[in-house]
Design a protein around this motif. Structure first.
Motif, short mmCIF file in Angstrom:
data_model
loop_
_atom_site.label_atom_id
_atom_site.label_comp_id
_atom_site.label_asym_id
_atom_site.label_seq_id
_atom_site.Cartn_x
_atom_site.Cartn_y
_atom_site.Cartn_z
N VAL A 47 1.09 -0.90 -0.08
CA VAL A 47 0.15 -0.01 -0.21
C VAL A 47 0.47 1.33 0.17
N GLN A 48 0.68 2.20 -0.78
CA GLN A 48 1.85 3.09 -1.18
C GLN A 48 0.23 3.88 -0.81
N GLU A 59 4.05 10.38 3.24
CA GLU A 59 3.83 9.90 2.34
C GLU A 59 4.37 8.41 2.71
N ASP A 60 3.31 7.31 2.82
CA ASP A 60 4.15 5.90 3.41
C ASP A 60 3.71 5.42 2.24
N CYS A 61 5.29 3.71 2.30
CA CYS A 61 4.56 2.97 1.89
C CYS A 61 4.55 1.39 2.51
N LYS A 62 3.38 0.62 2.59
CA LYS A 62 3.84 -0.62 3.85
C LYS A 62 3.20 -1.48 3.17
N LEU A 63 4.28 -2.70 3.37
CA LEU A 63 4.04 -4.39 2.58
C LEU A 63 3.20 -4.69 3.91
N VAL A 111 -3.86 10.29 -1.59
CA VAL A 111 -4.30 9.47 -3.13
C VAL A 111 -3.45 8.07 -1.95
N SER A 112 -3.88 6.53 -3.38
CA SER A 112 -3.04 5.60 -3.19
C SER A 112 -3.21 4.93 -3.68
N GLU A 113 -2.57 3.86 -3.43
CA GLU A 113 -2.17 2.79 -4.89
C GLU A 113 -2.00 1.16 -3.71
N VAL A 114 -2.64 0.18 -4.35
CA VAL A 114 -2.64 -1.38 -4.02
C VAL A 114 -2.54 -1.77 -5.17
#
Length: 448
Positions: free
Chosen positions: A30-31, A51-55, A155-158
């Motif tokens: 998830v960005q 600005e997060d990027c989680k895995l 805004v996010s990208e999965v």
């Protein structure tokens, strides 16, 4: 991280997990970019940007599973995460219902859904919106103070991938603006707010309209009166009425049904609502807050009438609860990067009726018009319902004076059975409801 890098990263993690002992695994990346501005009394109080990027990684060892997550993408950190997940899974309790979707079940293609607006707002733009909303609220006669205004966009990208062959990604966006103000002084103060939220920026209400509405709502609440305890029809406006749909969604969740902890556990195909009531779960709704082409387990989503002609037609299921109940998943799995999937609704709403809110009110001789519900005492095992409320007294079909210090109570099954829906449905939250009327609720007040 671009799409190719994201897919390659997830593929490497899955390969490594299989290599060192996982029987199966899935990953979610998830960005997200979020920016907000809060304003109070003409001053900018906070400007925040993240600005997060989680895995997240879920692994299976036999019928045992474990989920872990990270925000650190160094190779040694990722390797340690994979090893830790497998070690956790080996000592986790067995769950014969858990597991990835069969390769024949996963989504291979999905429709385009309008759910992403690439507009990125500047700090100056957000400040201007918050300022305009607060100024309009403060300009309403009778407003004496402000709790502030906030403007935000996200805004996010999965991206998801699994060892059963599933791989997919989608982007989402949301924009919002809210303001809360105070009217009166000392012991006579009242507070209220207004709020607008949309998936596309161009659909947001104008800041000045949001502020003016917040101010007018607040002033209307001045000088409330108590009411006597009575049993009357209750009309509930949309922002409060949506809570009834939230309780209903919880009661038909596969988790509650599989555990036997819902008052509706024996209600499949039963007439729960009047015949003209229809409730939708619609993951493909254009510009919907919870729209998605596939669920958190890689199953293709599809719209369904959960209630049709007043009858309950479907539970809300993920793979685990569906297997436990001997049914097929409804593709309603959701998950965070650090949790296992569980069932939850997508865009959940009640189809509007034919009467206007005014017509619903005009049919009430003596009753209550509710604008807000606070706190809760709802027992989803028994269906018993009680909640504090504020609003206005209805006399001979007209809204009259504000009321306070009241609690409404009843039983959810009986409440559902008497709902009359108005025609003013607006999509603003993800779970949305038009104005509704429920006849015969108990209103507990302190009046003599």
């Amino acid at each position: 991280m671009n799409d190719i890098l994201a897919h390659d990263l997830l593929a490497d993690i899955l390969n490594q997990a299989k290599k060192i002992g996982a029987d199966a695994a899935d990953t979610i990346l998830v960005q997200e970019i979020s920016q907000s501005v809060s304003q109070r009394l003409g001053n900018t109080e906070a400007i925040e940007r993240s600005e997060d990027c989680k895995l997240g990684l879920r692994v299976f060892v036999g019928n045992r599973q474990a989920a872990v997550s990270t925000t650190d993408f160094k190779k040694n950190v990722l390797n340690n995460m994979i090893e830790r997940a497998i070690a956790m899974a080996k000592v986790a309790p067995e769950n014969s219902y858990a597991g990835l979707a069969d390769p024949t079940q996963i989504a291979r293609k999905w429709p385009y859904i309008e759910m992403f607006d690439k507009t990125e707002l500047s700090v100056d733009n957000l400040i201007e919106r918050a300022q305009s909303a607060e100024d309009a609220a403060l300009a309403v006669s009778g407003i004496t103070n402000s709790e502030g205004a906030e403007a935000r966009f996200t805004v996010s990208e999965v991206t998801m991938s699994a060892t059963n062959g599933f791989i997919g990604a989608y982007k989402q966006s949301s924009y919002s603006l809210g303001v809360a103000v105070i009217a009166g002084t000392d012991c006579t103060m009242e507070r209220d707010y207004d709020y607008t939220a949309k998936v596309f920026d161009e659909d947001l209400d104008k800041p000045a309209d949001v502020g003016r509405q917040a101010g007018e709502r607040t002033v209307r609440r001045l000088n409330p009166r108590p009411v006597k305890t009575c049993r009357v029809p209750v009309v509930i406006e949309p922002r409060a009425a949506r809570s009834m749909l939230n309780y209903f969604a919880s009661a038909i969740s596969g988790l509650a049904i599989a555990r036997g902890t819902s008052f509706l556990k024996y209600s499949m195909n039963n007439q729960l609502f009047p015949e003209n009531i229809r409730i939708m779960d619609e993951p493909h709704r254009p510009r919907g807050f919870r729209s998605k082409p596939f669920d958190a387990e890689g199953l293709a989503t599809s719209p369904r009438a959960v209630v049709d002609n007043g009858r309950l037609t479907s539970w809300i299921l993920d793979l685990t609860t569906a297997r436990q109940l001997g049914l097929d998943s409804t593709a309603n799995a959701v998950r965070s990067t650090s949790s296992n999937p569980e069932p939850s609704v997508s865009n959940f709403y009640m189809i509007p009726g034919k009467l206007s809110p005014k017509q619903l009110i005009n049919e009430v001789e003596q009753g209550l018009f509710i604008t807000d519900l606070m706190g809760t005492s709802v027992n989803l095992i028994t269906g018993d319902y009680s909640q504090a409320a504020v609003g206005y007294w209805i006399n001979n079909g007209e809204i009259t004076y504000p009321v306070s210090e009241i609690t409404i109570g009843g039983h959810l099954e009986k409440m559902f059975a008497s709902i009359v829906a108005a025609n003013d449905l607006m999509f603003q939250y993800g779970t949305d409801c038009p104005t509704i009327r429920i006849d015969g609720l108990t209103v507990a007040g302190k009046g003599e």
